[in-house]
Design a protein around this motif. Structure first.
Motif, PDB file in Angstrom:
ATOM      1  N   UNK B  15      29.129 -24.436  68.188  1.00 46.57           N
ATOM      2  CA  UNK B  15      27.902 -23.384  68.722  1.00 46.57           C
ATOM      3  C   UNK B  15      26.863 -23.902  67.552  1.00 46.57           C
ATOM      4  N   UNK B  16      26.871 -24.884  67.189  1.00 46.02           N
ATOM      5  CA  UNK B  16      25.775 -25.491  66.166  1.00 46.02           C
ATOM      6  C   UNK B  16      24.943 -26.460  67.007  1.00 46.02           C
ATOM      7  N   UNK B  17      23.601 -26.104  66.883  1.00 43.58           N
ATOM      8  CA  UNK B  17      22.682 -27.008  67.618  1.00 43.58           C
ATOM      9  C   UNK B  17      21.907 -27.663  66.449  1.00 43.58           C
ATOM     10  N   UNK B  18      22.157 -29.067  66.478  1.00 43.95           N
ATOM     11  CA  UNK B  18      21.708 -29.893  65.272  1.00 43.95           C
ATOM     12  C   UNK B  18      20.038 -30.105  65.644  1.00 43.95           C
ATOM     13  N   UNK B  19      19.345 -30.418  64.460  1.00 41.67           N
ATOM     14  CA  UNK B  19      18.059 -30.606  64.492  1.00 41.67           C
ATOM     15  C   UNK B  19      17.664 -31.936  64.228  1.00 41.67           C
ATOM     16  N   UNK B  20      17.429 -32.951  64.921  1.00 33.01           N
ATOM     17  CA  UNK B  20      17.425 -34.058  64.527  1.00 33.01           C
ATOM     18  C   UNK B  20      15.865 -34.875  64.779  1.00 33.01           C
ATOM     19  N   UNK B  21      15.420 -35.437  63.907  1.00 36.17           N
ATOM     20  CA  UNK B  21      13.955 -36.080  63.980  1.00 36.17           C
ATOM     21  C   UNK B  21      14.196 -37.461  64.013  1.00 36.17           C
ATOM     22  N   UNK B  22      13.488 -38.083  65.064  1.00 36.18           N
ATOM     23  CA  UNK B  22      13.476 -39.719  65.093  1.00 36.18           C
ATOM     24  C   UNK B  22      11.991 -39.925  65.129  1.00 36.18           C
ATOM     25  N   UNK B  23      11.894 -40.877  64.079  1.00 33.77           N
ATOM     26  CA  UNK B  23      10.770 -41.997  63.911  1.00 33.77           C
ATOM     27  C   UNK B  23      10.930 -43.000  64.611  1.00 33.77           C
ATOM     28  N   UNK B  24      10.175 -43.548  65.684  1.00 37.52           N
ATOM     29  CA  UNK B  24      10.090 -44.580  66.504  1.00 37.52           C
ATOM     30  C   UNK B  24       8.775 -45.452  66.037  1.00 37.52           C
ATOM     31  N   UNK B  25       8.970 -46.861  66.027  1.00 40.77           N
ATOM     32  CA  UNK B  25       7.766 -47.488  65.911  1.00 40.77           C
ATOM     33  C   UNK B  25       7.354 -47.701  67.357  1.00 40.77           C
ATOM     34  N   UNK B  26       6.115 -48.026  67.637  1.00 40.12           N
ATOM     35  CA  UNK B  26       5.277 -47.916  68.819  1.00 40.12           C
ATOM     36  C   UNK B  26       5.845 -49.115  69.716  1.00 40.12           C
ATOM     37  N   UNK B  27       5.953 -50.369  69.232  1.00 43.95           N
ATOM     38  CA  UNK B  27       6.318 -51.523  69.874  1.00 43.95           C
ATOM     39  C   UNK B  27       7.561 -51.820  70.225  1.00 43.95           C
ATOM     40  N   UNK B  28       8.713 -51.380  69.509  1.00 43.56           N
ATOM     41  CA  UNK B  28      10.027 -51.723  70.010  1.00 43.56           C
ATOM     42  C   UNK B  28      10.905 -50.426  70.303  1.00 43.56           C
ATOM     43  N   UNK B 137      27.961 -37.647  64.547  1.00 40.90           N
ATOM     44  CA  UNK B 137      27.490 -37.550  63.205  1.00 40.90           C
ATOM     45  C   UNK B 137      27.032 -36.384  62.599  1.00 40.90           C
ATOM     46  N   UNK B 138      26.116 -35.900  63.009  1.00 43.40           N
ATOM     47  CA  UNK B 138      25.404 -34.730  62.504  1.00 43.40           C
ATOM     48  C   UNK B 138      26.241 -33.642  62.860  1.00 43.40           C
ATOM     49  N   UNK B 139      26.692 -33.412  63.988  1.00 41.87           N
ATOM     50  CA  UNK B 139      27.943 -32.539  64.493  1.00 41.87           C
ATOM     51  C   UNK B 139      29.157 -32.186  63.411  1.00 41.87           C
ATOM     52  N   UNK B 140      29.379 -33.338  62.981  1.00 46.04           N
ATOM     53  CA  UNK B 140      30.615 -33.570  62.106  1.00 46.04           C
ATOM     54  C   UNK B 140      30.017 -32.944  60.865  1.00 46.04           C
ATOM     55  N   UNK B 141      28.948 -33.268  60.466  1.00 50.93           N
ATOM     56  CA  UNK B 141      28.663 -32.792  58.991  1.00 50.93           C
ATOM     57  C   UNK B 141      28.081 -31.574  59.080  1.00 50.93           C
ATOM     58  N   UNK B 142      27.936 -30.839  60.189  1.00 51.35           N
ATOM     59  CA  UNK B 142      27.375 -29.667  60.210  1.00 51.35           C
ATOM     60  C   UNK B 142      25.873 -29.377  59.894  1.00 51.35           C
ATOM     61  N   UNK B 143      25.339 -28.054  59.571  1.00 56.54           N
ATOM     62  CA  UNK B 143      24.065 -27.798  59.340  1.00 56.54           C
ATOM     63  C   UNK B 143      23.747 -28.351  58.010  1.00 56.54           C
TER      64      UNK B 143
END
Lengths: 1010, 150
Positions: B15-28, B137-143
């Motif tokens: 029931x845990x909905x992780x919040x993940x922020x992903x920073x991506x470089x523009x080119x790759x 991984x984040x699911x396992x680590x939890x909030x």
């Protein structure tokens, strides 16, 4: 503008990496370009490659920006799916008839969404994946294709009409006909590339019969993440991971039985690369490469080869494979070969055939239609001093069409051909290019954000998963949003008109589009809002297709939630957007060329002919450089004659000022604005610098008795003796790789093998009875130079291979030389007593490279050559804009290659010098002077040397950093490093990104509060 | 009721909905993420991508702010070593992330909540794999500690 009968347009035939480079250079220097490609999309073979040697760069990563730039350039017209039918006229004014096959899809309507292909019931072999995957009858060649327009394969289409029903943009037109039309151009560049050798012509290897025998290009697709097994290396017969892989070299090269006596130049390196990548993909894979000579002759190639051997444990076996057979039970392959004279058999799980390069399939047709000559091997004929010219004036050539070659040489030639094509029509420069006019920009400074949001259904690509109306309604509730709507295709032409209308109607001062990726579509929408009088940087995009609906297809609720989040994030940033100005930099339209050898003179003459004032600086008292010392060229051309011709041309060119016996003492400034002080005190202002300082032959003092015995000579010294008729002897020994491929100089010097063939053949020509031995490690007479190797062998020159661990030993026996060498293959020792010992010693950089590098802030390799911006795609550029390099200063190379590079620097320089002002990037770093304390932490983070610590503007006792926008590329690395928060990146300011972060996490917080 | 069940399913395990922020470089990496889309590679929907020109633009402040605002995991994706569009930006990123991992640990965050990955423009599949694994991984680590987890 002067009246001229020349046409200011160029046609480039072939849209691979070569054609792309030519087209971009020309379009950026004032010419209209028609880029004609026979396939429906551009990209050529490079688009099929997984990685490129020797850096293992991802091919698509480095190529995609060029593809997109060509697709977008308003002075490049792409004409794909087309052939050249007729060429009339002459240099400066050609009429070309082009025949364009029907796409059966209207390119102006197709949005490239791909719904049609999803539903098309016909599956056929996918050429892009060499048949290892399937594609549909309606298709694009590859996912990143430019132009991104689907086309129907008339051979395969069954006419069921499903695609037409599926296409919400109504782009399918079954009855579209072939178009034939005429185009006026001043010059033509042909770059149709090459064809892979058909491995079926070597039946002894079982290609097409045994499933686990594949070609190198098929294997390349296998290595690719977009390939048949998503990058896994698997056997085609059973999908097992092959443990032992054999690479067989020279399939269709160096082989008179199949008619291709030349070396294909690139196969050794691509096999080493494929072996390395295969090994990286699966540690259990054991690649073996079966070869004759390992030809790693390019810049830093030998280091790559050494890494393959020593770090990756790739096995190299020097042997030509006689035959491959299959064990029908296991589908394993049995290779028969001889190792040190002993016959051997070995079992492999997979065999990769390193297929050679053969002339382009349409080489003969092109030569007939365009009336230029092909050489004996069916490639386009060129000359040593005219490497990018065909036999027909005004028609130029580049890339693998003139000889098998790698990407860096191809790119250099592509720029070189562009320079020649431009020179032909210099008087018409700027006559056919258009500059788009936009309405005056509205001043939105200080206004509250009034954001308009446009949410795209993309047919059903987004709308089929994400609840688009819900996202749109949600957007309306967000602060700053005054208008939102949904579109079937926000990128369609009519939608652009709607956006413009809504900007007017609702006085919008920010626009957000939620659709696909900004990488392909941002410029389109930015252009739209510019037409509506808004600054292009007041635009933001939310990628709710590629990074949402397409990857969460079975989770509509979660996808809709994510789409809302992405829209909220985009709007949060949008509120903080500000108009950015593309600053302009003035350009001084003069050039400085350092080095007066063949490279520098070629560059100076070509620049002058394009109307540029050139200062040519040469440290010696005369022009000519190394070419004066060559005496013979393998082609039989006279190097001295060429030096004299060039010298005459330089003298006759009123645009060239020659400074002999002079060096550059100090160089300051940046692109468009350099100031140089010469050693004689003269000051020159110029917009670009070309480094053509050459190289020198290594003097191997003490080695093999050089400098101790008078009969031990370097190759150049010996050639001079030959020329003067002073070499009088009966017996000659040449030793290869002296000071190359060893110690501090681990790389090959590229030219010595061929140079040795020329000298050895000359000796034999003068005295057929002379004993001539060449002691070598690998003979690297690549490309058509293979014929000089063969000629030398036919004339009786004897070749003895030695192991680098057991180099020949030379002794002075009472003034007479004695050379002992152990033959690698047989282990037998040979004792030779030559009259002359000739050392093929390597090429070294000039010493002044070390002085120039810091002045121009350009890097060097550890061997002391200059290091270009990118080994593959920017071979003559430095990362520092406005500075270029060519010839031996870049690394060892032949005269024709130096000339190609010299011309390439001209083309690259003209992209700057053809303009009076340059537009700097809008997204650049800027500094808040009140916060900067001049600590300098940011300075080394800048790869472009755009940052400099200067006295503080307010208080000269303090320091601050100054950003040179002429050099800044807008990466933001310095901003991330600044501890004071004084640096900021326009368009990606801290507040803007933090607002996105906050917006992204806002919802979850609210949920928790509940 | 049925929509709740579906909602629970979509909210992931526990029931845990992780919040993940992903920073991506523009080119790759951003291009790699797009390619995953073009190839229709499916992956968990809990990440939000923020595009920057170069991974070296990812200011340590961005990472700390995202954790502070309740991110459970942060992924920084850049060009492979030697592939950087800006020559060497990714090398700086590598150093910065290594330091940040140590720093967040001192704030009581598991260093695995911050991840650096090289993803090329041709690696749609690697993007999918990275997102899937990182979500696990984040699911396992939890909030995150900010959200009452550990």
């Amino acid at each position: 503008m002067a009246v001229t009968d020349k046409v200011g347009a160029v046609m480039v035939v072939g849209g691979g990496i070569s054609g792309l480079q030519s087209a971009l250079d020309l379009a950026d220097s004032g010419y209209k370009v028609y880029l004609v490609e026979k396939l429906p999309s551009i990209g050529g073979v490079m688009a099929q490659l997984d990685k490129t040697f020797p850096t293992n760069d991802c091919a698509m990563c480095i190529m995609a920006p060029k593809l997109v730039a060509a697709g977008r350039h308003h002075n490049i017209q792409l004409i794909t799916n087309a052939d050249i039918a007729i060429v009339d006229g002459q240099a400066g004014n050609f009429t070309v008839t082009v025949r364009q096959r029907a796409f059966r899809v209207d390119p102006t309507k197709c949005t490239g969404c791909g719904s049609c292909a999803q539903k098309c019931p016909v599956e056929t072999a996918d050429e892009y994946n060499e048949g290892s995957k399937v594609r549909k009858a309606i298709f694009v060649r590859y996912p990143q294709a430019v132009p991104l327009v689907y086309s129907i394969d008339p051979e395969k289409c069954i006419g069921c009409g499903i695609c037409s029903e599926e296409c919400k943009a109504k782009a399918v037109e079954y009855d579209q006909k072939e178009k034939v039309f005429e185009i006026q151009v001043g010059s033509i560049i042909v770059s149709p590339g090459f064809e892979e050798f058909n491995a079926r012509l070597k039946p002894e290897y079982g290609y097409g019969v045994y499933k686990n025998v594949v070609t190198s290009i098929e294997f390349e697709r296998m290595l690719s993440a977009t390939g048949p097994y998503f990058g896994a290396v698997l056997r085609p017969s059973d999908g097992d991971i092959p443990e032992k892989i054999a690479f067989i070299q020279c399939v269709g090269s160096r082989d008179e039985h199949c008619g291709n006596e030349y070396c294909s130049s690139v196969c050794c390196m691509y096999s080493v690369k494929e072996a390395i990548i295969a090994k990286e993909h699966g540690g259990s894979i054991k690649p073996s490469i079966f070869y004759m000579d390992l030809r790693a002759f390019g810049k830093e190639f030998d280091e790559y080869y050494n890494r393959a051997k020593n770090e990756y444990g790739i096995r190299f076996v020097r042997s030509r494979i006689a035959a491959v057979s299959e064990d029908p039970k296991t589908r394993n392959l049995i290779l028969k070969y001889t190792d040190n004279g002993e016959p051997k058999e070995e079992v492999f799980n997979l065999v990769v055939l390193a297929v050679g390069l053969t002339p382009a399939a349409d080489a003969e047709t092109l030569s007939r239609v365009m009336k230029f000559r092909l050489n004996d091997d069916g490639f386009c004929q060129t000359g040593v001093f005219t490497p990018v010219e065909t036999s027909r004036p005004g028609v130029f050539v580049s890339g693998a069409f003139s000889s098998p070659k790698d990407i860096p040489m191809t790119v250099a030639e592509a720029s070189g051909a562009a320079a020649k094509a431009g020179t032909e029509i210099t008087s018409a420069r700027g006559t056919l290019v258009t500059k788009k006019e936009y309405p005056k920009e509205k001043d939105v400074a200080g206004q509250e954000a009034r954001i308009g949001v446009f949410v795209c259904h993309c047919g059903i690509n987004i709308g089929g998963v994400v609840n688009v109306p819900e996202v749109m309604e949600y957007a309306k509730t967000l602060p700053g949003v005054v208008y939102a709507e949904q579109n079937l295709y926000t990128c369609s032409q009519d939608a652009q008109e709607r956006i413009k209308g809504k900007v007017e109607e609702h006085k919008l001062n920010r626009v957000v589009v939620a659709s696909c990726t900004p990488r392909t579509h941002e410029p389109l929408f930015q252009n739209t809002i510019k037409e509506a009088g808004l600054n292009a940087y007041l635009f933001e995009m939310a990628n709710i297709r590629d990074q949402c609906s397409w990857i969460h297809m079975h989770e509509p609720k979660a996808a809709t939630k994510k789409a809302k989040d992405l829209v909220r994030m985009a709007i949060a940033k949008s509120r903080l957007l500000e108009p950015l100005e593309n600053l302009t930099i003035k350009v001084n339209q003069q050039a400085l060329v350092i080095g007066g050898g063949v490279t520098g003179m070629t560059a100076a003459i070509e620049l002058a002919r394009q109307g540029v004032r050139v200062h040519l600086v040469e440290k010696e008292k005369e022009l000519g450089g190394n070419l004066r010392k060559l005496h013979y060229l393998p082609s039989g051309d006279d190097p001295m004659e060429h030096v004299k011709r060039l010298e005459g041309e330089v003298r006759a060119e009123k645009n060239v000022t020659v400074h002999l016996g002079t060096t550059a003492k100090n160089i300051e400034g940046y692109v468009g604005n350099f100031k140089t002080t010469l050693s004689d005190g003269k000051e020159i202002e110029h917009g670009v610098v070309i480094l053509a300082i050459g190289g020198q032959e290594h003097k191997p003092e003490g080695e093999y008795l050089y400098g101790k015995n008078k009969d031990v000579k370097t190759l150049l010294e010996f050639k001079e003796m030959l020329k003067k008729g002073e070499a009088k002897g009966k017996s000659y020994v040449f030793v290869q790789c002296v000071g190359s491929r060893e110690g501090d100089h681990p790389n090959c010097s590229r030219v010595c093998c061929t140079g040795t063939m020329t000298a050895a053949t000359k000796v034999k020509d003068k005295d057929p009875q002379a004993d001539v031995y060449v002691l070598f490690r690998d003979i690297r007479t690549y490309g058509f130079r293979e014929k000089y190797y063969k000629e030398a062998a036919q004339k009786g020159v004897r070749f003895v291979r030695f192991d680098d661990e057991r180099k020949p030993v030379v002794e002075d026996k009472g003034g007479k030389l004695e050379v002992k060498v152990t033959e690698e293959d047989t282990g037998k020792q040979l004792v030779l007593r030559p009259d002359y010992l000739v050392l093929a010693s390597g090429t070294r950089p000039q010493h002044d490279a070390e002085e120039l590098a810091p002045m121009l802030k350009v890097p060097m390799t550890k061997e002391g050559f200059f290091l270009e911006a990118h080994m593959k795609l920017r071979p003559v550029d430095f990362a520092t804009e406005g500075v270029y390099l060519a010839g031996l200063a870049h690394g060892p190379k032949f005269v024709d290659e130096s000339i190609s590079q010299a011309l390439a620097t001209v083309s690259r320089a003209m992209t700057v010098l053809s303009k009076t002002t340059l537009e700097a990037e809008g997204i650049v770093a800027s500094v808040d002077e009140s916060l900067c304390d001049g600590c300098g932490i940011c300075v080394p983070t800048c790869e472009y040397k755009a940052l400099e610590i200067v006295a503080h503007k307010d208080d000269p006792k303090k320091k601050m950093v100054d950003v040179n926008v002429g050099l800044c590329k807008g990466c933001g690395a310095c901003v991330g490093a600044c501890p004071a928060g004084a640096l900021t990146q326009k368009g990606f300011r801290d507040e803007q990104i933090l607002a996105m972060i906050d917006a992204a996490l806002e919802q979850s917080k609210k949920q928790e509060v509940k | 009721m049925s929509s709740d069940v579906k909602g629970a399913h979509e909210a992931g395990e526990h029931g845990f909905e992780p919040k993940i922020i992903v920073f991506c470089c523009n080119w790759c990496s951003y291009a790699g993420a797009d390619l995953a889309g073009v190839s229709r590679l499916q992956m968990p929907p809990y990440f939000r991508v923020i595009r920057v020109m170069c991974s070296a633009r990812v200011d340590p402040e961005f990472v700390l702010r995202a954790f502070k605002k309740g991110a459970d995991g942060i992924l920084v994706a850049g060009c492979h070593p030697a592939d950087c569009h800006y020559i060497g930006g990714n090398y700086r990123t590598r150093r910065r992330i290594a330091l940040l991992k140590m720093l967040i640990q001192q704030f009581g965050y598991d260093p695995d909540r911050l991840r650096l990955e090289w993803i090329s423009a041709g690696e749609g599949e690697k993007f999918q794999k990275t997102i899937t694994e990182f979500t696990e991984t984040i699911n396992e680590l939890g909030p995150s500690p900010m959200r009452g987890g550990g």
